[in-house]
Structures are given as C-alpha cells and as structure tokens.
Design a protein around this motif. Structure first.
Motif, PDB file in Angstrom:
ATOM      1  N   UNK A  25    -110.262  85.592 -22.149  1.00 39.20           N
ATOM      2  CA  UNK A  25    -109.870  84.837 -21.658  1.00 39.20           C
ATOM      3  C   UNK A  25    -109.886  83.050 -22.015  1.00 39.20           C
ATOM      4  N   UNK A  26    -111.583  83.429 -22.372  1.00 33.61           N
ATOM      5  CA  UNK A  26    -112.402  82.298 -23.108  1.00 33.61           C
ATOM      6  C   UNK A  26    -112.005  81.528 -24.219  1.00 33.61           C
ATOM      7  N   UNK A  27    -112.178  80.564 -24.565  1.00 32.54           N
ATOM      8  CA  UNK A  27    -112.477  80.259 -26.189  1.00 32.54           C
ATOM      9  C   UNK A  27    -113.489  79.437 -26.773  1.00 32.54           C
ATOM     10  N   UNK A  28    -114.692  80.382 -26.411  1.00 28.11           N
ATOM     11  CA  UNK A  28    -116.159  79.643 -26.624  1.00 28.11           C
ATOM     12  C   UNK A  28    -116.042  78.645 -27.794  1.00 28.11           C
ATOM     13  N   UNK A  29    -116.143  77.849 -28.218  1.00 23.70           N
ATOM     14  CA  UNK A  29    -116.481  76.841 -29.558  1.00 23.70           C
ATOM     15  C   UNK A  29    -117.054  77.589 -30.438  1.00 23.70           C
ATOM     16  N   UNK A 118    -126.760  99.186 -18.169  1.00 21.98           N
ATOM     17  CA  UNK A 118    -127.262  98.315 -18.292  1.00 21.98           C
ATOM     18  C   UNK A 118    -125.902  97.128 -18.459  1.00 21.98           C
ATOM     19  N   UNK A 119    -126.541  95.780 -17.757  1.00 22.02           N
ATOM     20  CA  UNK A 119    -125.263  94.349 -17.789  1.00 22.02           C
ATOM     21  C   UNK A 119    -125.949  93.324 -19.045  1.00 22.02           C
ATOM     22  N   UNK A 120    -125.356  93.398 -19.640  1.00 20.60           N
ATOM     23  CA  UNK A 120    -125.708  91.887 -20.125  1.00 20.60           C
ATOM     24  C   UNK A 120    -125.018  90.513 -20.150  1.00 20.60           C
ATOM     25  N   UNK A 121    -125.348  89.915 -19.703  1.00 22.59           N
ATOM     26  CA  UNK A 121    -124.258  88.339 -19.059  1.00 22.59           C
ATOM     27  C   UNK A 121    -124.968  87.303 -19.739  1.00 22.59           C
ATOM     28  N   UNK A 122    -123.660  87.045 -20.039  1.00 29.37           N
ATOM     29  CA  UNK A 122    -123.896  85.502 -20.888  1.00 29.37           C
ATOM     30  C   UNK A 122    -123.411  84.756 -20.067  1.00 29.37           C
ATOM     31  N   UNK A 123    -124.725  83.611 -20.004  1.00 26.33           N
ATOM     32  CA  UNK A 123    -124.517  82.522 -19.136  1.00 26.33           C
ATOM     33  C   UNK A 123    -123.953  81.509 -20.332  1.00 26.33           C
ATOM     34  N   UNK A 124    -122.857  80.823 -20.065  1.00 32.01           N
ATOM     35  CA  UNK A 124    -123.097  79.667 -21.014  1.00 32.01           C
ATOM     36  C   UNK A 124    -123.121  78.273 -20.868  1.00 32.01           C
ATOM     37  N   UNK A 125    -123.144  78.179 -19.697  1.00 30.00           N
ATOM     38  CA  UNK A 125    -123.765  76.445 -19.207  1.00 30.00           C
ATOM     39  C   UNK A 125    -124.174  76.592 -17.926  1.00 30.00           C
ATOM     40  N   UNK A 126    -124.949  75.631 -17.693  1.00 29.60           N
ATOM     41  CA  UNK A 126    -125.774  74.932 -15.864  1.00 29.60           C
ATOM     42  C   UNK A 126    -124.959  74.795 -15.022  1.00 29.60           C
ATOM     43  N   UNK A 127    -124.451  73.310 -15.294  1.00 34.10           N
ATOM     44  CA  UNK A 127    -122.953  72.734 -15.822  1.00 34.10           C
ATOM     45  C   UNK A 127    -121.285  72.977 -15.556  1.00 34.10           C
ATOM     46  N   UNK A 128    -120.908  73.091 -14.367  1.00 34.47           N
ATOM     47  CA  UNK A 128    -119.133  72.794 -14.562  1.00 34.47           C
ATOM     48  C   UNK A 128    -118.245  72.286 -15.673  1.00 34.47           C
ATOM     49  N   UNK A 129    -118.524  70.874 -16.139  1.00 35.63           N
ATOM     50  CA  UNK A 129    -118.466  70.507 -17.213  1.00 35.63           C
ATOM     51  C   UNK A 129    -118.505  70.593 -18.012  1.00 35.63           C
ATOM     52  N   UNK A 130    -120.083  71.203 -17.990  1.00 35.29           N
ATOM     53  CA  UNK A 130    -120.832  71.691 -20.056  1.00 35.29           C
ATOM     54  C   UNK A 130    -119.685  73.117 -19.505  1.00 35.29           C
ATOM     55  N   UNK A 131    -119.626  74.246 -18.686  1.00 33.27           N
ATOM     56  CA  UNK A 131    -119.043  75.355 -18.981  1.00 33.27           C
ATOM     57  C   UNK A 131    -117.571  74.912 -19.580  1.00 33.27           C
ATOM     58  N   UNK A 132    -116.830  74.147 -18.860  1.00 36.73           N
ATOM     59  CA  UNK A 132    -115.332  73.886 -19.406  1.00 36.73           C
ATOM     60  C   UNK A 132    -115.613  73.139 -20.706  1.00 36.73           C
ATOM     61  N   UNK A 133    -116.362  72.708 -20.982  1.00 38.50           N
ATOM     62  CA  UNK A 133    -116.063  71.931 -22.727  1.00 38.50           C
ATOM     63  C   UNK A 133    -116.576  72.769 -23.591  1.00 38.50           C
ATOM     64  N   UNK A 134    -117.543  74.066 -23.367  1.00 41.87           N
ATOM     65  CA  UNK A 134    -117.632  75.076 -24.117  1.00 41.87           C
ATOM     66  C   UNK A 134    -117.185  76.732 -24.629  1.00 41.87           C
ATOM     67  N   UNK A 135    -116.041  76.525 -22.920  1.00 43.22           N
ATOM     68  CA  UNK A 135    -115.096  78.068 -22.681  1.00 43.22           C
ATOM     69  C   UNK A 135    -114.167  77.414 -23.097  1.00 43.22           C
ATOM     70  N   UNK A 136    -113.613  76.792 -22.803  1.00 46.90           N
ATOM     71  CA  UNK A 136    -111.796  76.122 -22.880  1.00 46.90           C
ATOM     72  C   UNK A 136    -111.768  76.501 -20.625  1.00 46.90           C
ATOM     73  N   UNK A 137    -112.325  76.568 -19.534  1.00 47.08           N
ATOM     74  CA  UNK A 137    -111.796  77.846 -19.086  1.00 47.08           C
ATOM     75  C   UNK A 137    -112.426  76.724 -18.166  1.00 47.08           C
ATOM     76  N   UNK A 138    -112.177  76.379 -16.624  1.00 48.73           N
ATOM     77  CA  UNK A 138    -112.573  75.739 -15.831  1.00 48.73           C
ATOM     78  C   UNK A 138    -113.990  76.983 -14.618  1.00 48.73           C
ATOM     79  N   UNK A 139    -114.457  76.993 -14.088  1.00 50.68           N
ATOM     80  CA  UNK A 139    -115.490  77.647 -13.004  1.00 50.68           C
ATOM     81  C   UNK A 139    -116.402  78.619 -13.254  1.00 50.68           C
ATOM     82  N   UNK A 140    -117.490  78.702 -13.780  1.00 45.39           N
ATOM     83  CA  UNK A 140    -118.606  78.317 -14.384  1.00 45.39           C
ATOM     84  C   UNK A 140    -119.056  80.299 -12.695  1.00 45.39           C
ATOM     85  N   UNK A 141    -118.817  78.943 -11.888  1.00 47.52           N
ATOM     86  CA  UNK A 141    -119.116  80.273 -10.788  1.00 47.52           C
ATOM     87  C   UNK A 141    -118.983  81.853 -10.770  1.00 47.52           C
ATOM     88  N   UNK A 142    -118.245  81.908 -11.553  1.00 48.51           N
ATOM     89  CA  UNK A 142    -117.621  83.711 -11.805  1.00 48.51           C
ATOM     90  C   UNK A 142    -119.014  84.079 -12.181  1.00 48.51           C
TER      91      UNK A 142
END
Length: 240
Positions: A25-29, A118-142
């Motif tokens: 569902x994401x489209x990371x840059x 094991x789970x390997x969890x990808x942390x995209x960005x620590x801010x909401x704006x940065x997360x949305x810029x990199x992934x094209x989707x809102x809500x880093x809290x998920x």
C-alpha cells in the motif's frame, strides 16, 4: 508471490530462504522492488510447494537460519501466511516477517502471536510529514502501534531504518528514534540500511519517475556518526 531468493544473508539471522510477496500500500521513494507494489502482479504458489522448497534448503539454514517473508508488504496476505508458517514450524524451520507494520488485523495478530519467531520492522521516518513524503501515505502511528503490539508479546523484534542523506540521517531524527524505542525489551538490534540507487532502473522500466535522483549515498563518516548516536539507545547497531 513476487519472487523467491535462496541463501539470503541480509534478511534475518543466518542463511535464509526469502519469499517476496506481491503488493504494497506504500510507494516509498527509495523502493528497490517497485515492481512488487502492484497488487495485481506476481504468481500464485501452493503453500506446500513453498514448504517443500524450504525443506530442501533446510540443511543450509544451520542453527539460526530459516524462512523470511518480505515484499511488497507480506502482511497484506497474513491470512495465507498462517498455514504457511504453521507448516514451517512443524518442520522445525525458523520464521521471520519483514514488514512496514501497517497491517495489524486479527490474522496478523495470530501470525505474530503463534508462528512468527522474529519480526523485522521498517521504521520509515520519525515525523508524520516525513513519513508521508517518503511513503505517499499518511499515519506513521500505524508502525508504532505495530511495534507496541510486538513489544507486549515479549517476542523478538529487529528494527530497520533506511539512512538517506538530508532526509532520514539528521541527528535529531536519530535521537528521536532512539528515545522512542529505548525502553523496548524485545528489540535485539537495529539495522541501518545505507541508501542506494540499485532499483532506479526498475522505476524507469515501469515508466515511473524516480524522485530521489539528487540523493547521494552515505559517506563512511555519516554511517559511523549514525552508529555513534544509536549505540546509546540500542543493544546492537548494525550497518547492512
């Protein structure tokens, strides 16, 4: 499925068979598998066919190796992964999920609670704006809600963080990352993924514009500076 890789050494502990699932569902840059984003692509495999592939490779797994599911986003197919992981566990094969943490439904919870070693969890960005810029989707809290769920289970987790000069390698973001997760007990390590452009040709083949053309690769000094910051927060920091 998108593809299968044998003898993977950067997708969890030991030597692993890596199953890349189709759809995200994401489209990371910086995505290096943009051809795995479309839900309509890929090839169907029977679960037992994949299990038998893993059994054939089991002699090479050794003590720590096993099977990792990645993507795309594998948890979009969490319902199907339950019987797959169940069979792998029956064969004594270690299981790992490489995820962006956006899917946390009851299928995901069953998979995590009962079958994912094991789970390997990808942390995209620590801010909401940065997360949305990199992934094209809102809500880093998920992602953070996913991390909280895994932490509550008491089961193993690794973090992954792509280090992009000028975007994710800022000291204030690294300190924010460390401060957020410093009290987590289940995190064994954080893996830093240096930025690269190995997937640019795939974007071009799809007719998509690659928007990080101006971004450069990390210097050794930047990588070491990142380690120096994060080592105060995590048990182990690894550069992949």
């Amino acid at each position: 499925m998108h593809s299968v890789e044998s003898f993977g050494t950067h997708d969890g502990p030991g030597i692993r068979m890596v199953v890349f699932l189709q759809g995200c569902k994401l489209k990371c840059l910086y995505c290096h598998n943009p051809d795995s984003i479309d839900m309509a692509g890929g090839k169907e495999y029977h679960i037992e066919e994949l299990v038998q592939m893993a059994i054939k490779e089991k002699p090479y797994f050794g003590k720590n190796g096993g099977v990792t599911v990645s993507g795309g986003e594998p948890l979009l197919q969490a319902k199907e992964l339950i019987p797959f992981f169940k069979r792998l566990k029956e064969e004594g094969i270690n299981t790992n999920v490489d995820t962006n943490g956006r899917v946390l439904n009851h299928f995901t919870q069953e998979l995590l609670d009962d079958y994912a070693d094991l789970v390997m969890l990808d942390i995209k960005h620590m801010t909401e704006d940065g997360y949305q810029y990199l992934t094209g989707m809102p809500n880093k809290e998920t992602t953070f809600n996913f991390a909280k769920y895994r932490e509550a289970s008491g089961k193993k987790m690794w973090l992954r963080y792509v280090l992009i000069p000028g975007i994710t390698n800022k000291p204030e973001l690294l300190h924010a990352l460390g401060n957020y997760f410093k009290d987590y007990k289940t995190i064994e390590k954080i893996e830093i993924q240096p930025y690269h452009k190995l997937g640019v040709h795939k974007w071009e083949a799809l007719g998509w514009e690659y928007q990080l053309k101006e971004a450069r690769e990390n210097t050794e000094e930047e990588l070491q500076a990142t380690v120096n910051i994060l080592k105060d927060y995590f048990k182990k920091v690894k550069i992949n």
